[in-house]
Design an enzyme around this catalytic site. Structure first.
Site, mmCIF file in Angstrom:
data_model
loop_
_atom_site.group_PDB
_atom_site.id
_atom_site.type_symbol
_atom_site.label_atom_id
_atom_site.label_comp_id
_atom_site.label_asym_id
_atom_site.label_seq_id
_atom_site.Cartn_x
_atom_site.Cartn_y
_atom_site.Cartn_z
ATOM 1 C CB SER A 255 -0.897 0.004 1.229
ATOM 2 O OG SER A 255 -0.108 0.317 2.363
ATOM 3 C CE LYS A 256 -0.534 7.417 -3.298
ATOM 4 N NZ LYS A 256 -1.594 8.202 -3.867
ATOM 5 N NE ARG A 257 -2.178 3.226 5.265
ATOM 6 C CZ ARG A 257 -2.514 2.017 5.668
ATOM 7 N NH1 ARG A 257 -1.939 1.503 6.739
ATOM 8 N NH2 ARG A 257 -3.408 1.309 5.030
#
Ligand code: GLU
Length: 485
Positions: A255-257
């Site tokens: 994910s982007k995180r």
């Protein structure tokens, strides 16, 4: 489908950027098509108007092209099955939904959002899966007609008979069975008249003669709905291949995180497209051996869907870094030159005019020592300007009281050489060492420090050769003045 050239598609919903997972899907489709001499199609699934992002399609196409994934048919290209943007095909879908209605395989539903919310609430309270309750099927033909005539908002839903088995044969996962009890009466046409993903996807895959649907695992649970649509419409079912999830090293979903997920981020960080493509190709596929370095040709030749794994693929940036270095090394200096110049144009040296000859020599000397092209500058600034500072520790270690005199001897030998060839420098250095009665190392370390300010770098004679006789002499003189003062 035997003997038919495959037609595969990448069908992204434009979100504004190309996710590395999307790149992997696009790449596998592309490789599959090229391996079998088929066609790779780009179709934009933009029927969700709430998610419209300005410039998203251009951006996506840009990223695909940068990676070398040119499509045979798609937006901006004429093709037999154009248009390739679903928003330009809206008039097509309703017809098929109506066909399904006439066959009893779909139906109009007029439920208010309030009723649906309440239904969901009740089902959740009973710990049931939230599903439409088929209330609309109790309406008579006349009631339906009246509502339609009165302009009441409606949706069209898929009529799924519970208690049936749906089989999905997947190249990667084998046979997957679903029970229709868990398949909702999916909305096919929304109240704004737009088709949902499921409807548009199946209709377009059929009309565009897609033979293989290769996409991410997250779509597997939608596939029974698609299979039902194909069956109800009497269409041939394509081959399915659902690609494994991409995971972070801690096995959570990528994910982007946790880091960058957009292709453009990797491009901006200085990764070569060859390395990124190679890396992404290995996210779930291998040829059955340990080989990890692949160029495009080799990927096309070796790729097969049968060798794609079921289990999640870990996105390991260290491997990407390693591959980047490997791909740099597989290029000739001439191939690296334009990339190097691009980096120089973005550096503090952008106004200097270095000759190609100088830059090519730097590439040859440094190529084994870098992971990113920009390191040609960062790791060896001394090729672009004389050092201002001399590495403190190296001075302490290498700059002895006798060093200045020894370097002066070396200087006098360097002044006598008539070219800047490596051999001339080497001979002059050996001669000096011999006449001084010292080992070569006692000259090599201080002279490296004097001309580069650094204790590490390419081979000393490469370094001297690249700088050239005049510059070397100048830098030694400067060092003799500066060091110890
Ligand atoms: N539009 C879907 C997506 O955004 C396509 C899924 C599929 O390939 O069927 O990924």
């Amino acid at each position: 489908m035997i003997n038919e050239k495959p037609r595969v598609r990448f069908a992204p919903s434009p979100t504004g950027y190309l996710h590395v997972g999307g790149l992997r899907t696009a790449l596998y489709n592309f490789l599959y098509a090229k391996h079998y001499g088929g066609k790779f199609i780009l179709r934009i699934e933009d029927t969700d108007r709430n998610r419209y992002v300005e410039g998203a399609v251009e951006n996506l196409i840009d990223s695909l092209k940068w990676c070398g994934l040119d499509f045979d048919e798609g937006p901006g290209k004429d093709g037999e099955y154009a248009p390739y943007m679903q928003s330009e095909r809206l008039n097509i879908y309703l017809k098929y939904a109506e066909e399904l209605i006439s066959k009893g395989k779909a139906y109009y539903a007029f439920d208010t959002p309030d009723r649906l919310a309440k239904l969901k609430e009740e089902q959740t309270a009973r710990k049931e899966q939230s599903k439409y309750d088929k209330l609309a099927l109790t309406l008579s033909q006349e009631e339906i007609k009246n509502k339609l005539d009165a302009g009441e908002p409606f949706v069209i839903r898929l009529n799924v008979t519970p208690g049936q088995r749906v089989i999905v044969d997947d190249v990667i996962r084998g046979r997957v069975e679903f029970n229709t009890d868990i398949v909702d009466d999916q909305i096919l046409i929304k109240s704004d008249g737009y088709p949902t993903y499921h409807m548009a996807n199946v209709v377009d895959d059929h009309l565009m003669k897609i033979t293989h649907v290769i996409r991410g695992e997250e779509w597997l649970s939608s596939t029974p709905k698609h299979v039902l649509l194909y069956e109800f419409l009497g269409w041939e079912i394509p081959v399915f291949a659902h690609l494994p999830l991409l995971l972070n090293p801690d096995k959570s979903k990528l994910s982007k995180r946790q880091g960058d997920v957009a292709v453009e981020d990797y491009r901006a960080k200085g990764y070569l497209k060859e390395a990124l493509v190679n890396f992404v190709a290995l996210l779930g596929w291998n040829a059955g051996d340990d080989k990890e370095f692949y160029n495009f040709e080799e990927l096309i030749n070796n790729f097969s869907l049968e060798r794609v794994n079921k289990s999640g693929a870990v996105f390991n940036v260290e491997k990407l870094d390693w591959l980047n270095g490997e791909h740099i090394r597989s290029k000739t200096a001439l191939e690296i030159l334009p990339l190097f110049k691009e980096e120089l144009d973005n550096s503090i040296y952008k106004d200097h005019n270095f000759s190609d000859e100088h830059l090519l020599k730097i590439i040859d000397a440094m190529k084994e020592r870098i992971i990113f092209i920009r390191e040609l500058i960062e790791k060896s600034p001394y090729f672009f300007e004389a050092p201002n500072l001399y590495e403190e520790k190296a001075v302490q270690k290498r700059w002895k009281p006798e060093t200045p005199d020894e370097l002066k001897k070396l200087l006098s030998e360097f002044e006598k050489i008539d070219s800047s060839s490596k051999e001339d420098f080497e001979n002059a250095l050996h001669k000096s060492a011999e006449e001084l009665g010292i080992g070569n190392g006692k000259l090599i370390h201080p002279v490296r420090l004097a001309v580069s300010g650094s204790s590490t770098g390419p081979g000393i004679f490469d370094l001297l050769h690249i700088l050239g006789k005049e510059e070397v002499i100048l830098r030694i003189k400067t060092a003799l003045e500066k060091i110890n003062n």
